[in-house]
Design a protein around this motif. Structure first.
Motif, PDB file in Angstrom:
ATOM      1  N   VAL A  11       0.862  -1.179   0.000  1.00  0.00           N
ATOM      2  CA  VAL A  11       0.000   0.000   0.000  1.00  0.00           C
ATOM      3  C   VAL A  11       0.899   1.229   0.000  1.00  0.00           C
ATOM      4  CG1 VAL A  11      -1.763   1.301   1.252  1.00  0.00           C
ATOM      5  CG2 VAL A  11      -1.807  -1.204   1.285  1.00  0.00           C
ATOM      6  N   HIS A  12       0.584   2.178  -0.872  1.00  0.00           N
ATOM      7  CA  HIS A  12       1.316   3.443  -0.931  1.00  0.00           C
ATOM      8  C   HIS A  12       0.342   4.580  -0.664  1.00  0.00           C
ATOM      9  CE1 HIS A  12       4.724   2.013  -3.850  1.00  0.00           C
ATOM     10  NE2 HIS A  12       4.514   1.157  -2.890  1.00  0.00           N
ATOM     11  N   ALA A  13       0.776   5.594   0.075  1.00  0.00           N
ATOM     12  CA  ALA A  13      -0.031   6.803   0.231  1.00  0.00           C
ATOM     13  C   ALA A  13       0.052   7.586  -1.074  1.00  0.00           C
ATOM     14  CB  ALA A  13       0.480   7.645   1.386  1.00  0.00           C
ATOM     15  N   VAL A  14      -1.101   8.024  -1.580  1.00  0.00           N
ATOM     16  CA  VAL A  14      -1.155   8.732  -2.858  1.00  0.00           C
ATOM     17  C   VAL A  14      -2.062   9.950  -2.752  1.00  0.00           C
ATOM     18  CG1 VAL A  14      -0.736   6.657  -4.244  1.00  0.00           C
ATOM     19  CG2 VAL A  14      -3.078   7.328  -3.720  1.00  0.00           C
ATOM     20  N   CYS A  15      -1.897  10.852  -3.688  1.00  0.00           N
ATOM     21  CA  CYS A  15      -2.834  11.961  -3.843  1.00  0.00           C
ATOM     22  C   CYS A  15      -3.020  12.165  -5.343  1.00  0.00           C
ATOM     23  CB  CYS A  15      -2.351  13.226  -3.147  1.00  0.00           C
ATOM     24  SG  CYS A  15      -0.754  13.839  -3.670  1.00  0.00           S
ATOM     25  N   GLY A  16      -4.005  12.964  -5.698  1.00  0.00           N
ATOM     26  CA  GLY A  16      -4.286  13.197  -7.112  1.00  0.00           C
ATOM     27  C   GLY A  16      -3.140  13.914  -7.801  1.00  0.00           C
ATOM     28  N   TYR A  17      -2.903  13.536  -9.038  1.00  0.00           N
ATOM     29  CA  TYR A  17      -1.879  14.174  -9.860  1.00  0.00           C
ATOM     30  C   TYR A  17      -2.514  15.422 -10.446  1.00  0.00           C
ATOM     31  CZ  TYR A  17       2.248  14.184 -12.872  1.00  0.00           C
ATOM     32  OH  TYR A  17       3.420  14.495 -13.481  1.00  0.00           O
ATOM     33  N   THR A  18      -1.901  16.581 -10.255  1.00  0.00           N
ATOM     34  CA  THR A  18      -2.559  17.844 -10.585  1.00  0.00           C
ATOM     35  C   THR A  18      -2.586  18.178 -12.067  1.00  0.00           C
ATOM     36  OG1 THR A  18      -0.519  19.062 -10.149  1.00  0.00           O
ATOM     37  CG2 THR A  18      -2.085  18.836  -8.328  1.00  0.00           C
ATOM     38  N   HIS A  19      -1.805  17.500 -12.873  1.00  0.00           N
ATOM     39  CA  HIS A  19      -1.789  17.753 -14.314  1.00  0.00           C
ATOM     40  C   HIS A  19      -2.139  16.462 -15.048  1.00  0.00           C
ATOM     41  CE1 HIS A  19       0.031  21.660 -13.697  1.00  0.00           C
ATOM     42  NE2 HIS A  19       0.920  21.092 -12.915  1.00  0.00           N
ATOM     43  N   PRO A  20      -2.726  16.562 -16.235  1.00  0.00           N
ATOM     44  CA  PRO A  20      -3.001  15.333 -16.988  1.00  0.00           C
ATOM     45  C   PRO A  20      -1.693  14.587 -17.267  1.00  0.00           C
ATOM     46  CG  PRO A  20      -4.154  17.200 -17.958  1.00  0.00           C
ATOM     47  CD  PRO A  20      -3.215  17.755 -16.920  1.00  0.00           C
ATOM     48  N   PRO A  21      -1.591  13.324 -16.832  1.00  0.00           N
ATOM     49  CA  PRO A  21      -0.328  12.597 -16.966  1.00  0.00           C
ATOM     50  C   PRO A  21       0.124  12.426 -18.411  1.00  0.00           C
ATOM     51  CG  PRO A  21      -2.065  11.167 -16.140  1.00  0.00           C
ATOM     52  CD  PRO A  21      -2.620  12.546 -16.192  1.00  0.00           C
ATOM     53  N   HIS A  22      -0.814  12.433 -19.359  1.00  0.00           N
ATOM     54  CA  HIS A  22      -0.411  12.238 -20.751  1.00  0.00           C
ATOM     55  C   HIS A  22       0.310  13.461 -21.314  1.00  0.00           C
ATOM     56  CE1 HIS A  22      -4.018  14.558 -21.527  1.00  0.00           C
ATOM     57  NE2 HIS A  22      -3.752  14.564 -22.814  1.00  0.00           N
ATOM     58  N   GLN A  23       0.314  14.572 -20.592  1.00  0.00           N
ATOM     59  CA  GLN A  23       1.036  15.765 -21.044  1.00  0.00           C
ATOM     60  C   GLN A  23       2.464  15.820 -20.499  1.00  0.00           C
ATOM     61  OE1 GLN A  23      -1.429  19.087 -19.939  1.00  0.00           O
ATOM     62  NE2 GLN A  23      -2.951  18.631 -21.495  1.00  0.00           N
ATOM     63  N   MET A  24       2.854  14.830 -19.695  1.00  0.00           N
ATOM     64  CA  MET A  24       4.175  14.825 -19.077  1.00  0.00           C
ATOM     65  C   MET A  24       5.278  14.701 -20.130  1.00  0.00           C
ATOM     66  SD  MET A  24       5.514  12.365 -16.086  1.00  0.00           S
ATOM     67  CE  MET A  24       7.235  11.994 -15.978  1.00  0.00           C
ATOM     68  N   LEU A  25       6.288  15.514 -19.967  1.00  0.00           N
ATOM     69  CA  LEU A  25       7.448  15.515 -20.868  1.00  0.00           C
ATOM     70  C   LEU A  25       8.706  15.229 -20.066  1.00  0.00           C
ATOM     71  CD1 LEU A  25       6.627  18.877 -22.687  1.00  0.00           C
ATOM     72  CD2 LEU A  25       6.163  16.589 -23.550  1.00  0.00           C
ATOM     73  N   TYR A  26       9.714  14.741 -20.738  1.00  0.00           N
ATOM     74  CA  TYR A  26      11.031  14.648 -20.125  1.00  0.00           C
ATOM     75  C   TYR A  26      12.035  15.186 -21.131  1.00  0.00           C
ATOM     76  CZ  TYR A  26      12.132  10.520 -22.939  1.00  0.00           C
ATOM     77  OH  TYR A  26      12.376   9.675 -23.969  1.00  0.00           O
ATOM     78  N   GLN A  27      13.199  15.567 -20.612  1.00  0.00           N
ATOM     79  CA  GLN A  27      14.231  16.114 -21.485  1.00  0.00           C
ATOM     80  C   GLN A  27      15.244  15.009 -21.778  1.00  0.00           C
ATOM     81  OE1 GLN A  27      16.161  19.550 -19.849  1.00  0.00           O
ATOM     82  NE2 GLN A  27      16.863  20.237 -21.831  1.00  0.00           N
TER      83      GLN A  27
END
Length: 115
Positions: A11-27
């Protein structure tokens, strides 16, 4: 409510992700931005399930699962949902300043709910 049930490895403590995850970018190493989830880029945000993020406060894992997977991310993880105000991760001075500002605001408005 019991979260670490017989059919659960962790079990992990979680909270809502504030941005749509499909918009996540990495460099990438060349300095260019790339979509982190290329298959999701073609979907509308309404089509993507709500993202959750571990807040780092609490982990519970069965010893057998930790030995088997050698990770806090075994096959069957459940989430314990925590409010964002109890999920401020303090890694930087800016994070601490944000925590202080939130605490002062809540005190000023008389917020005494168990957050």
């Amino acid at each position: 409510m019991t979260y670490l049930t017989p059919d659960t490895d962790a079990v992990h403590a979680v909270c809502g992700y504030t941005h749509p995850p499909h918009q996540m970018l990495y460099q990438n190493p060349d300095g260019f931005l790339m979509p982190a989830f290329p298959l999701l880029v073609t979907k509308k945000s309404q089509e993507v399930p709500e993202g959750l993020i571990g807040n780092g406060s609490t982990y519970a894992i069965r010893v057998e699962a930790l030995k088997k997977y050698r990770s806090f991310y075994p096959a069957r993880i459940k989430g314990y949902r925590m409010p964002a105000l109890r999920s401020i991760d303090i890694d930087t001075a800016e994070d601490f300043a944000l925590l202080e500002a939130c605490a002062q605001l809540l005190e000023k408005v008389g917020f005494h709910h168990d957050i």
